[in-house]
Design a protein around this motif. Sequence first.
Motif, PDB file in Angstrom:
ATOM      1  N   ARG A  90     -18.211 -45.953   7.518  1.00 34.53           N
ATOM      2  CA  ARG A  90     -18.430 -46.763   8.724  1.00 34.53           C
ATOM      3  C   ARG A  90     -18.445 -48.247   8.402  1.00 34.53           C
ATOM      4  O   ARG A  90     -18.057 -49.069   9.232  1.00 34.53           O
ATOM      5  CB  ARG A  90     -19.721 -46.319   9.414  1.00 34.53           C
ATOM      6  N   GLU A  91     -18.910 -48.582   7.193  1.00 39.11           N
ATOM      7  CA  GLU A  91     -18.906 -49.996   6.792  1.00 39.11           C
ATOM      8  C   GLU A  91     -17.490 -50.544   6.779  1.00 39.11           C
ATOM      9  O   GLU A  91     -17.256 -51.703   7.166  1.00 39.11           O
ATOM     10  CB  GLU A  91     -19.546 -50.132   5.408  1.00 39.11           C
ATOM     11  N   ASN A  92     -16.524 -49.739   6.342  1.00 37.43           N
ATOM     12  CA  ASN A  92     -15.128 -50.186   6.341  1.00 37.43           C
ATOM     13  C   ASN A  92     -14.661 -50.513   7.753  1.00 37.43           C
ATOM     14  O   ASN A  92     -13.944 -51.497   7.974  1.00 37.43           O
ATOM     15  CB  ASN A  92     -14.237 -49.108   5.722  1.00 37.43           C
ATOM     16  N   HIS A  93     -15.053 -49.688   8.712  1.00 35.80           N
ATOM     17  CA  HIS A  93     -14.662 -49.954  10.102  1.00 35.80           C
ATOM     18  C   HIS A  93     -15.391 -51.174  10.658  1.00 35.80           C
ATOM     19  O   HIS A  93     -14.802 -51.971  11.397  1.00 35.80           O
ATOM     20  CB  HIS A  93     -14.939 -48.723  10.964  1.00 35.80           C
ATOM     21  N   PHE A  94     -16.663 -51.335  10.297  1.00 37.92           N
ATOM     22  CA  PHE A  94     -17.397 -52.502  10.774  1.00 37.92           C
ATOM     23  C   PHE A  94     -16.796 -53.799  10.234  1.00 37.92           C
ATOM     24  O   PHE A  94     -16.755 -54.822  10.940  1.00 37.92           O
ATOM     25  CB  PHE A  94     -18.865 -52.404  10.373  1.00 37.92           C
ATOM     26  N   LYS A  95     -16.331 -53.789   8.988  1.00 36.58           N
ATOM     27  CA  LYS A  95     -15.690 -54.983   8.436  1.00 36.58           C
ATOM     28  C   LYS A  95     -14.454 -55.357   9.242  1.00 36.58           C
ATOM     29  O   LYS A  95     -14.219 -56.539   9.521  1.00 36.58           O
ATOM     30  CB  LYS A  95     -15.319 -54.733   6.967  1.00 36.58           C
ATOM     31  N   GLN A  96     -13.665 -54.350   9.614  1.00 38.70           N
ATOM     32  CA  GLN A  96     -12.479 -54.616  10.436  1.00 38.70           C
ATOM     33  C   GLN A  96     -12.879 -55.175  11.803  1.00 38.70           C
ATOM     34  O   GLN A  96     -12.255 -56.109  12.310  1.00 38.70           O
ATOM     35  CB  GLN A  96     -11.676 -53.328  10.605  1.00 38.70           C
ATOM     36  N   VAL A  97     -13.923 -54.600  12.389  1.00 41.02           N
ATOM     37  CA  VAL A  97     -14.387 -55.052  13.710  1.00 41.02           C
ATOM     38  C   VAL A  97     -14.894 -56.484  13.629  1.00 41.02           C
ATOM     39  O   VAL A  97     -14.583 -57.323  14.493  1.00 41.02           O
ATOM     40  CB  VAL A  97     -15.494 -54.106  14.229  1.00 41.02           C
ATOM     41  N   ILE A  98     -15.672 -56.800  12.585  1.00 40.88           N
ATOM     42  CA  ILE A  98     -16.220 -58.149  12.436  1.00 40.88           C
ATOM     43  C   ILE A  98     -15.100 -59.166  12.235  1.00 40.88           C
ATOM     44  O   ILE A  98     -15.119 -60.259  12.815  1.00 40.88           O
ATOM     45  CB  ILE A  98     -17.223 -58.189  11.268  1.00 40.88           C
ATOM     46  N   ASN A  99     -14.101 -58.812  11.426  1.00 40.90           N
ATOM     47  CA  ASN A  99     -12.975 -59.725  11.205  1.00 40.90           C
ATOM     48  C   ASN A  99     -12.196 -59.982  12.477  1.00 40.90           C
ATOM     49  O   ASN A  99     -11.697 -61.089  12.716  1.00 40.90           O
ATOM     50  CB  ASN A  99     -12.043 -59.166  10.130  1.00 40.90           C
ATOM     51  N   ALA A 100     -12.089 -58.957  13.322  1.00 39.36           N
ATOM     52  CA  ALA A 100     -11.280 -59.086  14.534  1.00 39.36           C
ATOM     53  C   ALA A 100     -12.055 -59.694  15.698  1.00 39.36           C
ATOM     54  O   ALA A 100     -11.496 -60.476  16.483  1.00 39.36           O
ATOM     55  CB  ALA A 100     -10.730 -57.718  14.946  1.00 39.36           C
ATOM     56  N   ALA A 101     -13.338 -59.339  15.837  1.00 43.47           N
ATOM     57  CA  ALA A 101     -14.067 -59.760  17.049  1.00 43.47           C
ATOM     58  C   ALA A 101     -15.550 -59.986  16.796  1.00 43.47           C
ATOM     59  O   ALA A 101     -16.344 -59.958  17.750  1.00 43.47           O
ATOM     60  CB  ALA A 101     -13.886 -58.700  18.136  1.00 43.47           C
ATOM     61  N   GLY A 102     -15.932 -60.232  15.544  1.00 46.52           N
ATOM     62  CA  GLY A 102     -17.341 -60.388  15.240  1.00 46.52           C
ATOM     63  C   GLY A 102     -18.011 -61.549  15.938  1.00 46.52           C
ATOM     64  O   GLY A 102     -19.222 -61.528  16.178  1.00 46.52           O
ATOM     65  N   TYR A 103     -17.230 -62.574  16.295  1.00 49.40           N
ATOM     66  CA  TYR A 103     -17.792 -63.771  16.934  1.00 49.40           C
ATOM     67  C   TYR A 103     -18.049 -63.576  18.422  1.00 49.40           C
ATOM     68  O   TYR A 103     -18.733 -64.370  19.072  1.00 49.40           O
ATOM     69  CB  TYR A 103     -16.826 -64.947  16.754  1.00 49.40           C
ATOM     70  N   GLN A 104     -17.501 -62.532  19.006  1.00 52.12           N
ATOM     71  CA  GLN A 104     -17.633 -62.310  20.437  1.00 52.12           C
ATOM     72  C   GLN A 104     -19.007 -61.730  20.777  1.00 52.12           C
ATOM     73  O   GLN A 104     -19.616 -61.031  19.971  1.00 52.12           O
ATOM     74  CB  GLN A 104     -16.539 -61.366  20.928  1.00 52.12           C
ATOM     75  N   PRO A 105     -19.511 -61.988  21.999  1.00 50.94           N
ATOM     76  CA  PRO A 105     -20.808 -61.420  22.396  1.00 50.94           C
ATOM     77  C   PRO A 105     -20.725 -59.898  22.468  1.00 50.94           C
ATOM     78  O   PRO A 105     -19.755 -59.357  23.002  1.00 50.94           O
ATOM     79  CB  PRO A 105     -21.052 -62.028  23.784  1.00 50.94           C
ATOM     80  N   TYR A 106     -21.719 -59.235  21.914  1.00 45.55           N
ATOM     81  CA  TYR A 106     -21.679 -57.770  21.965  1.00 45.55           C
ATOM     82  C   TYR A 106     -21.806 -57.247  23.389  1.00 45.55           C
ATOM     83  O   TYR A 106     -21.349 -56.160  23.705  1.00 45.55           O
ATOM     84  CB  TYR A 106     -22.747 -57.161  21.057  1.00 45.55           C
ATOM     85  N   GLN A 107     -22.397 -58.057  24.261  1.00 44.02           N
ATOM     86  CA  GLN A 107     -22.516 -57.648  25.666  1.00 44.02           C
ATOM     87  C   GLN A 107     -21.161 -57.582  26.348  1.00 44.02           C
ATOM     88  O   GLN A 107     -21.007 -56.925  27.380  1.00 44.02           O
ATOM     89  CB  GLN A 107     -23.419 -58.635  26.421  1.00 44.02           C
ATOM     90  N   ALA A 108     -20.176 -58.247  25.756  1.00 45.91           N
ATOM     91  CA  ALA A 108     -18.843 -58.273  26.361  1.00 45.91           C
ATOM     92  C   ALA A 108     -17.985 -57.091  25.946  1.00 45.91           C
ATOM     93  O   ALA A 108     -16.857 -56.936  26.420  1.00 45.91           O
ATOM     94  CB  ALA A 108     -18.138 -59.582  26.005  1.00 45.91           C
ATOM     95  N   VAL A 109     -18.485 -56.248  25.031  1.00 51.26           N
ATOM     96  CA  VAL A 109     -17.706 -55.090  24.582  1.00 51.26           C
ATOM     97  C   VAL A 109     -17.689 -54.049  25.695  1.00 51.26           C
ATOM     98  O   VAL A 109     -18.740 -53.595  26.155  1.00 51.26           O
ATOM     99  CB  VAL A 109     -18.293 -54.486  23.294  1.00 51.26           C
ATOM    100  N   THR A 110     -16.502 -53.691  26.137  1.00 52.16           N
ATOM    101  CA  THR A 110     -16.339 -52.746  27.240  1.00 52.16           C
ATOM    102  C   THR A 110     -15.738 -51.435  26.738  1.00 52.16           C
ATOM    103  O   THR A 110     -15.268 -51.333  25.608  1.00 52.16           O
ATOM    104  CB  THR A 110     -15.421 -53.332  28.315  1.00 52.16           C
ATOM    105  N   GLN A 111     -15.727 -50.461  27.624  1.00 55.20           N
ATOM    106  CA  GLN A 111     -15.088 -49.191  27.289  1.00 55.20           C
ATOM    107  C   GLN A 111     -13.613 -49.399  26.990  1.00 55.20           C
ATOM    108  O   GLN A 111     -13.049 -48.767  26.089  1.00 55.20           O
ATOM    109  CB  GLN A 111     -15.258 -48.189  28.434  1.00 55.20           C
ATOM    110  N   ALA A 112     -12.974 -50.295  27.733  1.00 53.92           N
ATOM    111  CA  ALA A 112     -11.554 -50.582  27.505  1.00 53.92           C
ATOM    112  C   ALA A 112     -11.321 -51.125  26.104  1.00 53.92           C
ATOM    113  O   ALA A 112     -10.329 -50.791  25.445  1.00 53.92           O
ATOM    114  CB  ALA A 112     -11.047 -51.575  28.549  1.00 53.92           C
TER     115      ALA A 112
END
Length: 361
Positions: A90-112
């Motif tokens: 899961r850490e590998n996936h979190f690294k990818q997520v942080i690199n792509a959108a880590g700066y964005q507000p987590y409240q803005a994460v939608t189902q889409a």
Amino acid sequence: MPHPRPPHLRHETTRHRKRVWYVRIHDRRVRLRADYGTDEFWSQYHAAVNGEPAPLPTSKTKTGSLAWLIERYRETSAWMDLSSATRRNRENHFKQVINAAGYQPYQAVTQAAIITGKDRRAHTPAQARNFLDAMRGLFKWAKAAQHVSVDPTAGVENPKRKKGAGFPVWTEADVETYYKRWPIGTKERVWLDVLLFTGLRRGDAVVIGRQHVRDGVATLRTEKSQGQITVTLPILPVLQRTLDAGPIGELAFICGARGKPFTKESFGTAFKEACVAAGIPNKSAHGCRKIGATRAAENGATVAELNAIFGWSGTAMASLYTQAADRKRLARQAINKLQNESTTNVAAPNQKVRRVTRKAD
């Protein structure tokens, strides 16, 4: 004139031409890891001079960002209760997520957004599923901790599994081919025999060693069950002969160069290379577990016995092997029933039959 350097502060240049700072007091040297001149650097400096523990580093992530939420999740028991293998994945996936959108507000994460992330990994269904599992774990905790009111992973369907038999199953011919390339006395032979004659998964096979064996019986808590299932495995004579010939590691039977242990990922790679060298490139460590279960089932092992050997719970997995073995055994027993024994076979005449032609009136 340059400002005098604070007492006990020293620096060195590494072979990578990076300047690193230390506090040296007599024989004690403390590395300062923060950037020189920052408030964090001077906090570390004063702590080192006074013999105090280094202050915890301040997070560089913005509060309320997705990266910040992941950092908080890593601090929880929900995260630490996962197995080390699951956390690595899961850490590998979190690294990818942080690199792509880590700066964005987590409240803005939608189902889409979650579906988009899943679809981006759709070429490898297992990766897509692992991504979903990582994000589900994150937002399940976030909702329970009241960071979010809606879980964006809710209702997102898992990718469809590819149809097929899964990992290619080893055949007895494959085992013989491998044995010819890797005879007793090679570490590669140890690898295969540990897999074949313990039935362990990779994550457990790279751990089992002499410290787990008492009076010829190995006892091990399995990784996948997070230590909830214990398997008890008598060391078979065929395996003991291989282990006696070695080479084996100090703590784990399976070892690499110079006796160093493997992680399950690095072992998977090394074992694949050994298979390629033996001329069976489509085989893997997991397929050894399948041939072991097939052997046991065809030799009459029950569902309960298979569960005990392979650390399964329930009946579903073991039943796959016992049912396949039953079908094979019953087919051998029943094949002659395709013949109708009451049918009379009329032998062909030895002499040529004369053809009679009737003349028309």
